[in-house]
Design an enzyme around this catalytic site. Structure first.
Site, PDB file in Angstrom:
ATOM      1  N   SER A   1     -19.129  74.661 -12.383  1.00  0.00           N
ATOM      2  CA  SER A   1     -20.081  75.755 -12.577  1.00  0.00           C
ATOM      3  C   SER A   1     -21.054  75.374 -13.679  1.00  0.00           C
ATOM      4  O   SER A   1     -20.704  74.614 -14.593  1.00  0.00           O
ATOM      5  CB  SER A   1     -19.339  77.036 -12.974  1.00  0.00           C
TER       6      SER A   1
ATOM      7  N   TYR B   1     -13.651  81.009 -19.254  1.00  0.00           N
ATOM      8  CA  TYR B   1     -14.151  80.453 -17.990  1.00  0.00           C
ATOM      9  C   TYR B   1     -15.076  79.271 -18.271  1.00  0.00           C
ATOM     10  O   TYR B   1     -14.945  78.211 -17.650  1.00  0.00           O
ATOM     11  CB  TYR B   1     -14.886  81.532 -17.202  1.00  0.00           C
TER      12      TYR B   1
END
Length: 279
Positions: free
Chosen positions: A149, A163
Site C-alpha cells: 500500500s 497499518y
C-alpha cells in the site's frame, strides 16, 4: 492461441472479494488453475462463481476456507493446492487489513492488540506462506507478488499507524526476500495501491452509507485523488498480472509498482479526518 498463464498454478490470498477476487478471475481467464482462500465461506463461494464464469471447469479452481494468520491455516492452504494441482507457480499475497481501536484511540495510544492483529495478517502470514511455498516456487522458477500500500511510504498517517508500519515492513520484506530468492530463479515484487473501491473500509467497521460518503468525498477532492476517482480492483489486478508474467516483467526484481491515481504525489488524504468524512 495459448493464454499467458496456461498451465500455471496460482494461489491468491484474500480472494473472497475486492482485489483478490479480481486477481483470481484475471488469472483464471488467462488459463491458470487458481486456489482462492479467505475466512468467509459465503464470500468465497461468490468468488468461485466469478472464476467459473471465465474458466467453466471445477478442475481449475480450488476453494480453501482458512485463517492464514495461523500456521495450520497456511499448511491447509499450501497442502490443499499441492494435493489438487501438484505444484505452485505463482503466490499472490493479497490478504491484508487495518484495525481500528475499540476505544477510538489513534496514533501512539492504540493498544498492542491492534498492533498484533495488524502484523499477523499483513506481515507474519506473508512470511509463513513464502517459507512454506519456497521449495515449490524454486521447483517451478515461480513468482511472488505482495500487495502492499502507499500507506507504507514516507508520509505519516496517525489514524492508521500500525497499518502503515506493517506495509513498510512488507515493502522491506519484498526487497530482502527478492535478493534471496532470485538466486533460485524466483522473482519477488509488489504492488502498492492507493484508494481502491473495495470492502476494505467495511471490514474496519464503517457502514455502507459511510463508505459511500467517504468515496464521494475523496472523488471530489483532487488533493486526495488527482486522477479524480478511486481505483477499481480490476486495475490493480492488471498490475499484479503484469508482475507475475515473466514474459512482460522479467527484469523487475524486488520492486513495488505504485498504482494510486497520483495520490502519493500529494498525500493530501492525510490532512482529512476519515472519521468526520464517513459520518
Amino acid at each position: 492461441m495459448s493464454k499467458r498463464f496456461e498451465g500455471k498454478v496460482v494461489i491468491v490470498t484474500g480472494s473472497s472479494q475486492g482485489i483478490g477476487r479480481a486477481t483470481a478471475v484475471l488469472f483464471a481467464r488467462e488459463g491458470a488453475k487458481v486456489t482462492i482462500t479467505g475466512r468467509d465461506e459465503a464470500s468465497l463461494e461468490e468468488s468461485k462463481k466469478a472464476v467459473l464464469a471465465v474458466t467453466n471447469s471445477e478442475n481449475n479452481v480450488n476453494v480453501v476456507v482458512s485463517d492464514i494468520t495461523t500456521s495450520s491455516g497456511v499448511d491447509q492452504l499450501v497442502n490443499s493446492t499441492i494435493d489438487k494441482f501438484g505444484k505452485i507457480d505463482v503466490l499472490i499475497n493479497n490478504a491484508g487489513a487495518a484495525f481500528t481501536d475499540e476505544n477510538g484511540k489513534v496514533g501512539v495510544e492504540v493498544g498492542l492488540e491492534s498492533y498484533q492483529k495488524t502484523f499477523d495478517i499483513n506481515v507474519k502470514s506473508v512470511i509463513d506462506l513464502i517459507q512454506k511455498c519456497r521449495s515449490h516456487l524454486i521447483a517451478s522458477k515461480g513468482e511472488v507478488v505482495n500487495v502492499s500500500s502507499i500507506a507504507g511510504g514516507p508520509h505519516a498517517n496517525t489514524n492508521f499507524a500500525y497499518y502503515c508500519m506493517s506495509k513498510s515492513a512488507l515493502d522491506s520484506m519484498t526487497r530482502c526476500f527478492a535478493i534471496d530468492l532470485i538466486n533460485h530463479g524466483v522473482r519477488v515484487n509488489s504492488v502498492s495501491p492507493g484508494i481502491v473501491a473495495t470492502h476494505f473500509l467495511n471490514a474496519m467497521g464503517i457502514p455502507d452509507e459511510g463508505v459511500k460518503k467517504c468515496y464521494k468525498y475523496y472523488t471530489e477532492h483532487r488533493d486526495i485523488i488527482p486522477s479524480g476517482a478511486p481505483g477499481k480492483p480490476e486495475e490493480i489486478a492488471q498490475v499484479i498480472g503484469f508482475l507475475a508474467d515473466r514474459n512482460m516483467s522479467s527484469y523487475i526484481v524486488g520492486q513495488s509498482i505504485i498504482a494510486d491515481g497520483g495520490t502519493s504525489l500529494i498525500m493530501g488524504m492525510n490532512t482529512h479526518d476519515l472519521g468526520d468524512v464517513c459520518k
